[in-house]
Design an enzyme around this catalytic site. Sequence first.
Site, PDB file in Angstrom:
ATOM      1  N   LEU A   1      62.765   3.042 -26.943  1.00  0.00           N
ATOM      2  CA  LEU A   1      63.837   2.349 -26.243  1.00  0.00           C
ATOM      3  C   LEU A   1      63.605   0.838 -26.240  1.00  0.00           C
ATOM      4  O   LEU A   1      64.558   0.052 -26.336  1.00  0.00           O
ATOM      5  CB  LEU A   1      63.974   2.874 -24.818  1.00  0.00           C
ATOM      6  CG  LEU A   1      64.786   4.167 -24.700  1.00  0.00           C
ATOM      7  CD1 LEU A   1      64.636   4.773 -23.316  1.00  0.00           C
ATOM      8  CD2 LEU A   1      66.249   3.906 -24.993  1.00  0.00           C
TER       9      LEU A   1
ATOM     10  N   VAL B   1      56.000   7.685 -26.130  1.00  0.00           N
ATOM     11  CA  VAL B   1      56.754   7.441 -27.366  1.00  0.00           C
ATOM     12  C   VAL B   1      58.172   6.969 -27.044  1.00  0.00           C
ATOM     13  O   VAL B   1      58.692   6.030 -27.667  1.00  0.00           O
ATOM     14  CB  VAL B   1      56.776   8.703 -28.256  1.00  0.00           C
ATOM     15  CG1 VAL B   1      57.637   8.467 -29.493  1.00  0.00           C
ATOM     16  CG2 VAL B   1      55.365   9.094 -28.680  1.00  0.00           C
ATOM     17  N   CYS B   2      58.790   7.603 -26.064  1.00  0.00           N
ATOM     18  CA  CYS B   2      60.158   7.231 -25.678  1.00  0.00           C
ATOM     19  C   CYS B   2      60.225   5.782 -25.203  1.00  0.00           C
ATOM     20  O   CYS B   2      61.182   5.058 -25.501  1.00  0.00           O
ATOM     21  CB  CYS B   2      60.672   8.147 -24.574  1.00  0.00           C
ATOM     22  SG  CYS B   2      60.748   9.883 -25.048  1.00  0.00           S
ATOM     23  N   THR B   3      59.230   5.349 -24.470  1.00  0.00           N
ATOM     24  CA  THR B   3      59.211   3.970 -23.975  1.00  0.00           C
ATOM     25  C   THR B   3      59.158   2.986 -25.134  1.00  0.00           C
ATOM     26  O   THR B   3      59.882   1.981 -25.151  1.00  0.00           O
ATOM     27  CB  THR B   3      58.012   3.759 -23.031  1.00  0.00           C
ATOM     28  OG1 THR B   3      58.125   4.674 -21.932  1.00  0.00           O
ATOM     29  CG2 THR B   3      57.954   2.338 -22.509  1.00  0.00           C
TER      30      THR B   3
END
Length: 221
Positions: free
Chosen positions: A47, A42-44
């Site tokens: 960002l 999810v973070c990828t």
Amino acid sequence: MKLGDIFPNFEAETTDGPITFHEWLGDSWGILFSHPADFTPVCTTELARAATLHPEFAKRKVKLIALSCDAVSTHKSWIKDIKAYGNLPHEGNFPFPIIDDVSRKLAVDLNMLDPDEKSKDGLPLTCRAVFVIDPRKKLRASILYPASSGRNFDEILRLVDSLQLTDRHQVATPADWKNGFKCVIQPTVSDEDAKNVYNYDFDTYPLPSNKGYLRMVRQPE
């Protein structure tokens, strides 16, 4: 922190080198957004989306800065994956810094831990916090998402548009407002003042209460 509080000034190592937050922010708006960990799915995606929208934030004089509970060396390796996922140029610098918070000090100080989401080592993960800070270093908006739910960066951009517009004019933005849509005249503005400011060009919605408080006007800009 409460809305209107001065956002804490802190020193941190980032992918762009050491910073002191208030000095780094200067006279710009800023958005600090946190992530549970590097090399997580999810973070990828988040960002990558933030990097894609970076020119839109820059047009609004907004600086972005991310935080993840890993080291700068890990961040720099992770950035390659982010660029690949987001179809971003592989060469050149990433458009905004990522803070090293491997100690989790900032995550604790800014109350960004999600007690219900744990790492493989059993440590609480950083929630997906969003802090919008204005040039006076005041906290203007904050949103907390659980670690399992990715953010909508179009909504964050919409929020910035609303904050900046309502700072310049005596209007508020209604539900689902987008840039260019009609705004609401604030209750503190009298009908007489509204007539002078908007040249009678506003509509008062008829409501059962007959209070005449719901007044819509074209966006001032």
